[in-house]
Design a protein around this motif. Structure first.
Motif, short mmCIF file in Angstrom:
data_model
loop_
_atom_site.label_atom_id
_atom_site.label_comp_id
_atom_site.label_asym_id
_atom_site.label_seq_id
_atom_site.Cartn_x
_atom_site.Cartn_y
_atom_site.Cartn_z
N UNK A 145 14.68 -29.76 -72.20
CA UNK A 145 13.23 -29.67 -72.35
C UNK A 145 12.63 -29.27 -71.02
N UNK A 146 11.76 -28.30 -71.03
CA UNK A 146 11.02 -27.89 -69.83
C UNK A 146 9.54 -28.01 -70.15
N UNK A 147 8.95 -29.14 -69.74
CA UNK A 147 7.53 -29.39 -70.08
C UNK A 147 6.60 -28.45 -69.33
N UNK A 148 6.96 -28.10 -68.11
CA UNK A 148 6.07 -27.24 -67.31
C UNK A 148 5.90 -25.88 -67.98
N UNK A 149 6.99 -25.35 -68.51
CA UNK A 149 6.95 -24.03 -69.15
C UNK A 149 6.82 -24.14 -70.67
N UNK A 150 6.81 -25.35 -71.18
CA UNK A 150 6.63 -25.61 -72.61
C UNK A 150 7.68 -24.91 -73.45
N UNK A 151 8.94 -25.15 -73.09
CA UNK A 151 9.98 -24.66 -73.98
C UNK A 151 11.12 -25.66 -74.06
N UNK A 152 11.85 -25.56 -75.15
CA UNK A 152 13.08 -26.34 -75.30
C UNK A 152 14.21 -25.36 -75.62
N UNK A 153 15.41 -25.80 -75.31
CA UNK A 153 16.55 -24.92 -75.54
C UNK A 153 17.68 -25.71 -76.20
N UNK A 154 18.54 -24.95 -76.86
CA UNK A 154 19.74 -25.51 -77.47
C UNK A 154 20.91 -24.63 -77.06
N UNK A 155 21.94 -25.24 -76.52
CA UNK A 155 23.14 -24.52 -76.11
C UNK A 155 24.29 -25.01 -76.97
N UNK A 156 25.02 -24.07 -77.55
CA UNK A 156 26.19 -24.42 -78.35
C UNK A 156 27.41 -23.80 -77.66
N UNK A 157 28.32 -24.65 -77.29
CA UNK A 157 29.56 -24.18 -76.64
C UNK A 157 30.68 -24.10 -77.66
N UNK A 158 31.66 -23.21 -77.40
CA UNK A 158 32.84 -23.12 -78.25
C UNK A 158 32.46 -23.04 -79.73
N UNK A 159 31.67 -22.05 -80.08
CA UNK A 159 31.12 -21.93 -81.43
C UNK A 159 32.23 -21.96 -82.49
N UNK A 160 31.91 -22.65 -83.58
CA UNK A 160 32.81 -22.72 -84.73
C UNK A 160 32.18 -21.96 -85.91
N UNK A 161 33.03 -21.53 -86.83
CA UNK A 161 32.51 -20.86 -88.03
C UNK A 161 31.50 -21.76 -88.73
N UNK A 162 31.75 -23.05 -88.71
CA UNK A 162 30.88 -24.01 -89.40
C UNK A 162 29.52 -24.20 -88.71
N UNK A 163 29.36 -23.62 -87.53
CA UNK A 163 28.05 -23.69 -86.88
C UNK A 163 27.07 -22.67 -87.45
N UNK A 164 27.56 -21.76 -88.28
CA UNK A 164 26.69 -20.75 -88.90
C UNK A 164 25.62 -21.44 -89.74
N UNK A 165 24.37 -21.22 -89.37
CA UNK A 165 23.24 -21.90 -90.02
C UNK A 165 21.96 -21.38 -89.37
N UNK A 166 20.85 -21.92 -89.83
CA UNK A 166 19.57 -21.67 -89.17
C UNK A 166 19.20 -22.90 -88.37
N UNK A 167 18.80 -22.69 -87.13
CA UNK A 167 18.45 -23.79 -86.23
C UNK A 167 16.94 -23.80 -86.05
N UNK A 168 16.34 -24.91 -86.42
CA UNK A 168 14.88 -25.04 -86.44
C UNK A 168 14.42 -25.91 -85.28
N UNK A 169 13.50 -25.41 -84.53
CA UNK A 169 12.86 -26.15 -83.45
C UNK A 169 11.68 -26.92 -84.03
N UNK A 170 11.56 -28.19 -83.70
CA UNK A 170 10.53 -29.05 -84.30
C UNK A 170 9.81 -29.81 -83.20
N UNK A 171 8.50 -29.88 -83.33
CA UNK A 171 7.67 -30.51 -82.31
C UNK A 171 6.71 -31.48 -82.98
#
Lengths: 116, 110
Positions: free
Chosen positions: B64-90
């Protein structure tokens, strides 16, 4: 099953008909939310309840839409005089009062509405 | 301007790759942040909350970066099962309604 349940799962209706959906939240949750989701979009907020009180309605919710939560438990969402543009997935979610940080909302499986 | 914005993707990555998503929010009074995962024709489910100091859950790291008002998600070593839609929620302080971004589609390729 102690999760959020929605009924029906699918509804096909003719344009101009009225439809009503039901949501049963997790029993100890006092917040209940309704969302609408169309293909390729995230869930759009429609309205929410704290117990039986409706706290906010989105501008997306025209006067054809009404939601109730009469005893602070289950909720209904009614759409009158349905239009083709109402076709969407209607999602219900519940949460404990999220006054504390990072309170998760739990979703039901949704009601998919198709207006023909 | 939307209250929560995400790049819709799709992000197509090979198995084992590292992929990162960003999400920006417009209301500085926002107080709680989440990443939800949504599989095709299913309901959204919580992936992880996002804490101010950043947090990690296995292969997933949220910042979370409050100063710049953004959040991030990092996925390492991606798996086939990670295929999906990722929703940011506030959640914005005072309203306590969950506001969703459009979602970012991820496809992990074999």
């Amino acid at each position: 099953d102690t999760g959020v349940s929605q009924d029906p799962r699918h509804k096909i209706t003719k344009r101009g008909q009225n439809v009503t959906f039901r949501c049963d939240p997790i029993s100890e949750h006092n917040r209940l939310y309704w969302y609408r989701q169309t293909l390729g979009q995230g869930p759009e907020f429609l309205t929410y309840f704290q117990n039986e009180a409706q706290l906010e309605k989105s501008r997306l919710l025209s006067d054809r839409f009404s939601a109730e939560r009469p005893k602070g438990s289950f909720s209904t969402l009614e759409i009158q005089r349905t239009e083709q543009g109402d076709s969407a997935m209607y999602l219900c979610a519940s949460s404990p009062n999220p006054a504390s940080m990072n309170t998760e909302a739990f979703f039901g499986q949704g009601t998919r509405l198709t207006v023909v | 301007r939307k209250e929560v914005e995400q790049d819709p993707g799709p992000f197509n990555v090979p198995e084992g790759a590292t992929v990162a998503f960003n999400c920006t929010y417009s209301n500085s009074a926002s107080q709680s942040f989440f990443w939800y995962r949504q599989d095709c024709r299913k309901e959204p489910k919580l992936l992880m909350s996002v804490y101010s100091s950043g947090n990690e859950d296995g292969r997933f790291t949220a910042q979370l970066n409050r100063a710049s008002q953004y959040i991030s998600l990092l996925i390492r070593d991606s798996k086939l099962s990670d295929s999906a839609t990722y929703l940011c929620v506030v959640i914005t302080s005072g309203t306590y309604k969950y506001i969703f971004g459009t979602g970012t589609r991820l496809k992990v390729l074999a």
